[in-house]
Design a protein around this motif. Structure first.
Motif, PDB file in Angstrom:
ATOM      1  N   UNK A 124       1.190  -1.491   0.046  1.00 18.79           N
ATOM      2  CA  UNK A 124      -0.442   0.192   0.262  1.00 18.79           C
ATOM      3  C   UNK A 124       1.028   1.454  -0.297  1.00 18.79           C
ATOM      4  N   UNK A 125       1.499   1.169   1.171  1.00 17.19           N
ATOM      5  CA  UNK A 125       2.730   2.600   1.293  1.00 17.19           C
ATOM      6  C   UNK A 125       3.330   2.080  -0.525  1.00 17.19           C
ATOM      7  N   UNK A 126       3.817   1.488  -1.036  1.00 22.15           N
ATOM      8  CA  UNK A 126       4.906   1.654  -2.091  1.00 22.15           C
ATOM      9  C   UNK A 126       3.437   2.563  -3.599  1.00 22.15           C
ATOM     10  N   UNK A 127       2.499   2.269  -3.616  1.00 23.75           N
ATOM     11  CA  UNK A 127       1.955   2.434  -4.892  1.00 23.75           C
ATOM     12  C   UNK A 127       1.605   3.673  -4.144  1.00 23.75           C
ATOM     13  N   UNK A 128       0.985   3.626  -2.834  1.00 22.96           N
ATOM     14  CA  UNK A 128       0.759   4.996  -2.514  1.00 22.96           C
ATOM     15  C   UNK A 128       1.714   6.398  -2.826  1.00 22.96           C
ATOM     16  N   UNK A 129       2.749   5.973  -1.808  1.00 21.24           N
ATOM     17  CA  UNK A 129       4.290   7.091  -2.568  1.00 21.24           C
ATOM     18  C   UNK A 129       3.748   7.260  -4.314  1.00 21.24           C
ATOM     19  N   UNK A 130       4.049   6.277  -5.126  1.00 23.05           N
ATOM     20  CA  UNK A 130       4.201   6.444  -6.481  1.00 23.05           C
ATOM     21  C   UNK A 130       2.621   7.116  -6.734  1.00 23.05           C
ATOM     22  N   UNK A 131       2.109   7.870  -6.332  1.00 21.07           N
ATOM     23  CA  UNK A 131       0.491   7.944  -6.701  1.00 21.07           C
ATOM     24  C   UNK A 131      -0.247   7.206  -7.152  1.00 21.07           C
ATOM     25  N   UNK A 132       0.343   5.944  -7.719  1.00 20.88           N
ATOM     26  CA  UNK A 132      -0.915   5.007  -8.352  1.00 20.88           C
ATOM     27  C   UNK A 132      -2.230   4.832  -7.793  1.00 20.88           C
ATOM     28  N   UNK A 133      -3.290   4.666  -8.139  1.00 17.90           N
ATOM     29  CA  UNK A 133      -4.391   4.290  -8.604  1.00 17.90           C
ATOM     30  C   UNK A 133      -4.226   2.879  -7.839  1.00 17.90           C
ATOM     31  N   UNK A 134      -4.687   2.591  -7.013  1.00 19.34           N
ATOM     32  CA  UNK A 134      -5.503   0.800  -5.670  1.00 19.34           C
ATOM     33  C   UNK A 134      -6.790   0.776  -5.770  1.00 19.34           C
ATOM     34  N   UNK A 135      -7.501   0.432  -6.434  1.00 16.74           N
ATOM     35  CA  UNK A 135      -8.997  -0.160  -5.911  1.00 16.74           C
ATOM     36  C   UNK A 135      -9.056  -0.766  -4.576  1.00 16.74           C
ATOM     37  N   UNK A 136      -8.487  -1.448  -4.395  1.00 11.83           N
ATOM     38  CA  UNK A 136      -9.039  -1.374  -2.028  1.00 11.83           C
ATOM     39  C   UNK A 136      -7.292  -2.231  -2.078  1.00 11.83           C
ATOM     40  N   UNK A 137      -7.622  -2.351  -0.800  1.00 12.68           N
ATOM     41  CA  UNK A 137      -6.594  -2.682   0.058  1.00 12.68           C
ATOM     42  C   UNK A 137      -7.257  -3.453   1.360  1.00 12.68           C
ATOM     43  N   UNK A 138      -5.946  -3.906   2.037  1.00 12.92           N
ATOM     44  CA  UNK A 138      -6.063  -4.596   3.330  1.00 12.92           C
ATOM     45  C   UNK A 138      -5.128  -4.889   3.853  1.00 12.92           C
ATOM     46  N   UNK A 139      -5.030  -4.540   5.171  1.00 11.08           N
ATOM     47  CA  UNK A 139      -3.687  -3.888   6.006  1.00 11.08           C
ATOM     48  C   UNK A 139      -4.554  -5.038   7.251  1.00 11.08           C
ATOM     49  N   UNK A 140      -2.530  -5.168   7.800  1.00 13.71           N
ATOM     50  CA  UNK A 140      -3.178  -5.746   9.815  1.00 13.71           C
ATOM     51  C   UNK A 140      -3.164  -6.978  10.111  1.00 13.71           C
ATOM     52  N   UNK A 141      -2.792  -7.990   8.818  1.00 13.39           N
ATOM     53  CA  UNK A 141      -3.132  -9.437   8.810  1.00 13.39           C
ATOM     54  C   UNK A 141      -2.086 -10.522   8.531  1.00 13.39           C
ATOM     55  N   UNK A 142      -1.348  -9.690   7.453  1.00 13.48           N
ATOM     56  CA  UNK A 142       0.014 -10.591   6.790  1.00 13.48           C
ATOM     57  C   UNK A 142       0.523 -11.511   7.840  1.00 13.48           C
ATOM     58  N   UNK A 143       1.153 -11.631   9.222  1.00 17.22           N
ATOM     59  CA  UNK A 143       1.710 -12.951   9.170  1.00 17.22           C
ATOM     60  C   UNK A 143       1.122 -13.807   9.815  1.00 17.22           C
ATOM     61  N   UNK A 145      -2.634 -14.629   8.852  1.00 17.98           N
ATOM     62  CA  UNK A 145      -3.878 -14.324   8.172  1.00 17.98           C
ATOM     63  C   UNK A 145      -5.529 -14.883   8.413  1.00 17.98           C
ATOM     64  N   UNK A 146      -6.591 -14.882   8.140  1.00 17.69           N
ATOM     65  CA  UNK A 146      -7.710 -15.752   8.838  1.00 17.69           C
ATOM     66  C   UNK A 146      -8.413 -15.621   7.337  1.00 17.69           C
ATOM     67  N   UNK A 147      -9.618 -16.532   7.126  1.00 17.35           N
ATOM     68  CA  UNK A 147     -10.563 -16.779   6.306  1.00 17.35           C
ATOM     69  C   UNK A 147     -11.163 -16.210   5.960  1.00 17.35           C
ATOM     70  N   UNK A 148     -11.669 -15.399   6.965  1.00 15.86           N
ATOM     71  CA  UNK A 148     -12.697 -15.047   7.083  1.00 15.86           C
ATOM     72  C   UNK A 148     -12.064 -13.382   5.915  1.00 15.86           C
ATOM     73  N   UNK A 149     -11.297 -12.401   6.346  1.00 20.27           N
ATOM     74  CA  UNK A 149     -10.135 -11.921   5.723  1.00 20.27           C
ATOM     75  C   UNK A 149     -10.309 -12.509   4.062  1.00 20.27           C
ATOM     76  N   UNK A 150      -9.727 -13.649   3.625  1.00 20.74           N
ATOM     77  CA  UNK A 150      -9.671 -14.697   2.556  1.00 20.74           C
ATOM     78  C   UNK A 150     -11.085 -13.732   1.920  1.00 20.74           C
ATOM     79  N   UNK A 151     -11.972 -14.702   2.567  1.00 14.71           N
ATOM     80  CA  UNK A 151     -13.710 -14.702   2.431  1.00 14.71           C
ATOM     81  C   UNK A 151     -14.059 -12.778   1.867  1.00 14.71           C
ATOM     82  N   UNK A 152     -13.589 -11.998   2.732  1.00 14.44           N
ATOM     83  CA  UNK A 152     -13.036 -10.262   2.260  1.00 14.44           C
ATOM     84  C   UNK A 152     -13.336 -10.772   0.336  1.00 14.44           C
ATOM     85  N   UNK A 153     -11.714 -10.935   0.606  1.00  9.02           N
ATOM     86  CA  UNK A 153     -11.353 -10.301  -1.071  1.00  9.02           C
ATOM     87  C   UNK A 153     -11.290 -11.152  -1.158  1.00  9.02           C
ATOM     88  N   UNK A 154     -12.075 -12.723  -1.171  1.00 11.92           N
ATOM     89  CA  UNK A 154     -11.921 -13.352  -2.292  1.00 11.92           C
ATOM     90  C   UNK A 154     -13.374 -12.694  -3.176  1.00 11.92           C
TER      91      UNK A 154
END
Length: 312
Positions: A124-143, A145-154
């Motif tokens: 998210x920081x990489x694309x924000x720093x370069x002012x590139x558009x991001x449709x949607x982002x999810x953070x706070x679970x990288x180490x 992850x839960x299936x609820x987050x995967x369901x939301x992303x899917x």
């Protein structure tokens, strides 16, 4: 010379403090990676059997489903990039971002527009720093992850894909349009020393099971679809996409912890080398200071002796 000694001792002390931090982070990553590996291994059979079931239904039913139908002229592609939320993991996030950039370059060469979806604060920081558009982002679970987050992303990716096929309205609440393809870029965990950035196409589903001749001792299953093959696909394909995304997140989590452990071990070893180097330089400076003081004392004694001899 005393100032130089004081400076080197301060550097040694600060390096020792940093070494304690990196050593602690190395041990934390080492304790968590076993559980992350077990979670990834436990999810593999479910993802594998679900893939077999979806492939079997798609192969033996002869039903044209939006999630399995190849578009005639694809124009837009969604790319999900799975990065980490925290740093201090070496080149983990930068490697997966580079793989995503290579994939995006390839898709643009094919004449496709890219819509980016991000998992992890680093991406998210990489694309924000370069002012590139991001449709949607999810953070706070990288180490962890839960299936609820995967369901939301899917669900978000499937929704974007079905809008293009006409199953849903053409524009969403963000003003975007649908996509013809869905790709995911993540880091595949192979071993503690090897983590490989990987790009995989999720949608439309590439059905490959059933195209090869079965082995002599292999028994082909018989399928009976109830209520219909189309409704079975409607129920299975979203779960298939969610399970694939969840499996990719688990693989990425194990890779992140392995990369962090390796990076922190290297940092701890480098801190040891710096402490040895500064200690050696400080000892040399202390010895040089002592030698200079002895030389000054001897010179003073000799001068005083010469002065006394001259007065006599």
């Amino acid at each position: 010379m005393a100032l130089s000694l004081r400076e080197y001792r301060a550097r040694i002390k600060s390096t020792e403090s940093m070494k304690k931090i990196t050593r602690a982070m190395e041990l934390i990553a080492a304790s968590r990676i076993i559980k992350a590996q077990q979670r990834a291994q436990a999810a593999a059979p479910y993802a594998r059997e679900l893939t077999r079931a979806v492939s079997a239904v798609a192969t033996f039913s002869n039903v044209d489903h939006p999630l399995t139908t190849e578009p005639e002229d694809p124009k837009r592609a969604a790319v999900l990039i799975v990065t980490s939320d925290r740093g201090l993991a070496g080149a983990y996030s930068s490697s997966v971002i580079k793989e995503a950039e290579r994939l995006a370059q390839k898709l643009r060469a094919e004449g496709k527009e890219i819509e980016t979806y991000i998992c992890g604060r680093k991406g998210e920081g990489y694309f924000k720093f370069r002012a590139r558009p991001v449709v949607q982002s999810w953070t706070g679970f990288s180490d962890q992850p839960t299936y609820d987050v995967a369901r939301e992303v899917g669900d978000a990716l499937i929704s974007a894909f079905l809008r293009e096929t006409g199953e849903e309205p053409g524009e969403d609440e963000r003003g975007g349009v649908g996509v013809d393809e869905v790709h995911v870029v993540y880091t595949r965990f192979k071993s503690m020393l090897v983590q490989e950035p990987t790009a995989t196409r999720l949608l439309p589903l590439e059905v490959i099971e059933g195209t090869e001749e079965p082995a002599e001792d292999d028994v082909l299953p018989l399928y009976e679809f109830e209520p219909s093959a189309a409704e079975v696909l409607d129920g299975l394909l979203p779960r298939y996409v969610q399970s694939r995304i969840y499996f990719a997140m688990l693989q990425a989590a194990a890779s992140e912890l392995a990369a962090r452990q390796k990076a922190m071990k290297s940092a701890t070893d480098n801190a040891d080398e710096m402490i040895k180097k500064y200690t050696r330089i400080a000892n040399q400076a202390r010895q040089a200071g002592i030698t200079q003081e002895i030389s000054e004392i001897v010179g003073g004694v000799n001068a005083l002796a010469d002065a006394n001899a001259g007065s006599e």
